[in-house]
Design a protein around this motif. Structure first.
Motif, short mmCIF file in Angstrom:
data_model
loop_
_atom_site.label_atom_id
_atom_site.label_comp_id
_atom_site.label_asym_id
_atom_site.label_seq_id
_atom_site.Cartn_x
_atom_site.Cartn_y
_atom_site.Cartn_z
N MET A 175 73.04 -36.18 3.44
CA MET A 175 74.03 -35.27 4.03
C MET A 175 73.92 -33.90 3.39
N LEU A 176 74.03 -32.84 4.19
CA LEU A 176 73.93 -31.49 3.67
C LEU A 176 75.16 -31.15 2.85
N SER A 177 74.95 -30.49 1.70
CA SER A 177 76.08 -30.03 0.89
C SER A 177 76.62 -28.74 1.46
N PHE A 178 77.86 -28.40 1.05
CA PHE A 178 78.48 -27.18 1.54
C PHE A 178 77.68 -25.93 1.15
N PRO A 179 77.19 -25.84 -0.11
CA PRO A 179 76.39 -24.64 -0.46
C PRO A 179 75.14 -24.50 0.41
N ARG A 180 74.52 -25.64 0.74
CA ARG A 180 73.32 -25.56 1.57
C ARG A 180 73.65 -25.13 3.00
N VAL A 181 74.78 -25.61 3.51
CA VAL A 181 75.19 -25.21 4.85
C VAL A 181 75.50 -23.72 4.90
N VAL A 182 76.18 -23.22 3.84
CA VAL A 182 76.50 -21.79 3.76
C VAL A 182 75.22 -20.96 3.73
N ALA A 183 74.24 -21.42 2.93
CA ALA A 183 72.96 -20.71 2.86
C ALA A 183 72.26 -20.71 4.20
N CYS A 184 72.31 -21.84 4.92
CA CYS A 184 71.69 -21.92 6.25
C CYS A 184 72.41 -20.99 7.23
N SER A 185 73.74 -20.89 7.08
CA SER A 185 74.51 -20.00 7.94
C SER A 185 74.11 -18.55 7.74
N ARG A 186 73.90 -18.16 6.47
CA ARG A 186 73.48 -16.78 6.19
C ARG A 186 72.10 -16.50 6.77
N THR A 187 71.19 -17.46 6.62
CA THR A 187 69.84 -17.30 7.18
C THR A 187 69.89 -17.19 8.70
N CYS A 188 70.76 -18.03 9.30
CA CYS A 188 70.90 -18.00 10.75
C CYS A 188 71.45 -16.65 11.22
N SER A 189 72.39 -16.08 10.45
CA SER A 189 72.95 -14.77 10.81
C SER A 189 71.87 -13.70 10.83
N ARG A 190 71.02 -13.73 9.82
CA ARG A 190 69.95 -12.73 9.76
C ARG A 190 68.98 -12.91 10.93
N PHE A 191 68.67 -14.16 11.27
CA PHE A 191 67.77 -14.43 12.39
C PHE A 191 68.39 -14.00 13.71
N LEU A 192 69.68 -14.32 13.89
CA LEU A 192 70.38 -13.93 15.12
C LEU A 192 70.46 -12.41 15.25
N GLY A 193 70.71 -11.73 14.13
CA GLY A 193 70.76 -10.28 14.15
C GLY A 193 69.43 -9.68 14.58
N LEU A 194 68.35 -10.23 14.03
CA LEU A 194 67.01 -9.75 14.38
C LEU A 194 66.70 -10.01 15.86
N SER A 195 67.08 -11.19 16.34
CA SER A 195 66.82 -11.55 17.75
C SER A 195 67.60 -10.66 18.70
N LEU A 196 68.87 -10.44 18.38
CA LEU A 196 69.70 -9.58 19.24
C LEU A 196 69.21 -8.13 19.21
N GLY A 197 68.80 -7.68 18.03
CA GLY A 197 68.27 -6.32 17.92
C GLY A 197 67.02 -6.13 18.77
N THR A 198 66.13 -7.12 18.73
CA THR A 198 64.91 -7.05 19.54
C THR A 198 65.24 -7.06 21.02
N ALA A 199 66.19 -7.93 21.41
CA ALA A 199 66.59 -8.01 22.82
C ALA A 199 67.21 -6.70 23.29
N SER A 200 67.98 -6.05 22.42
CA SER A 200 68.61 -4.78 22.80
C SER A 200 67.57 -3.70 23.04
N LEU A 201 66.50 -3.69 22.27
CA LEU A 201 65.44 -2.70 22.46
C LEU A 201 64.71 -2.93 23.78
N PHE A 202 64.50 -4.20 24.12
CA PHE A 202 63.86 -4.52 25.41
C PHE A 202 64.76 -4.12 26.57
N ALA A 203 66.08 -4.33 26.42
CA ALA A 203 67.01 -3.96 27.47
C ALA A 203 67.00 -2.45 27.70
#
Length: 206
Positions: free
Chosen positions: A1-29
């Motif tokens: 089972m994932l620990s809370f610290p690991r989930v928080v770290a995954c959430s931060r990584t996901c935020s950075r990835f989502l930010g990059l993806s949205l930024g790229t999509a905005s440039l294409f738009a």
């Protein structure tokens, strides 16, 4: 089972990835909307004021483009300090989600209406009023019982200028529809990720 610290770290990584993806999509738009201002990469139509209202509205530039880019920057930044200020992270997440939602929806609706109305081009009005004349307008809005999107034979027979006006219109506004749908999907993932990260941050500290 994932620990809370690991989930928080995954959430931060996901935020950075989502930010990059949205930024790229905005440039294409933004790029797709800019292309609509220059049919066949010809600048004369813009300088003569012969560009359709949907493209001139620029929803892909300021909506799906700039607003989403600002939101993407905020989302990326939250990935670096969410562990230190979870409440601030959630506040910024709500702000960035609202910006993305508004920008993507405006872009989606405008592009959908543009596809429904058809391109702004020069056409022969004699087929409508039996008077030989050519003018710029939206010929497919007044075309009864036929949908130009499903009848490719109309793509070259109705619009006389610019050349390939229908293909240009359909290609780039369809691109904007797809990009805005992708942005809406990414912002939904971002909201879920932010709630999960906030919950785990509080659980980790308790």
């Amino acid at each position: 089972m994932l620990s809370f610290p690991r989930v928080v770290a995954c959430s931060r990584t996901c935020s950075r990835f989502l930010g990059l993806s949205l930024g790229t999509a905005s440039l294409f738009a933004a790029g797709a909307n800019i292309a609509l201002l220059f049919p066949n990469w010809d600048t004369t139509y813009l300088t003569r004021g012969l560009i359709g209202k949907h493209a001139m509205l620029g929803a892909g530039i300021w909506g799906g483009g700039f607003m989403v880019l600002v939101a993407a920057t905020l989302i990326s930044l939250t990935g670096y300090f969410s562990d230190r200020a979870p409440c601030l992270h959630m506040l910024i997440a709500l702000l960035s989600s609202s910006l993305t939602l508004l920008g993507a929806l405006v872009c989606f609706v405008t592009s959908g209406v543009a596809l429904q109305d058809g391109p702004f081009c020069m056409f022969d009005t004699s087929s409508f009023n039996q008077t030989q004349a050519w003018k710029f307008g939206y010929p497919f809005k007044d075309l009864p019982n036929r949908n130009y999107l499903y009848d490719s034979s109309l793509w070259t027979s109705v619009c006389l200028e610019p050349s390939k006006a229908v293909v240009w219109h359909v290609a780039f506004f369809s691109t904007l529809v797809c990009i805005s749908l992708l942005q809406l999907l990414l912002v939904a993932i971002h909201v879920i990720n932010s709630i999960l990260g906030l919950f785990c941050s509080f659980c980790e500290k308790s």
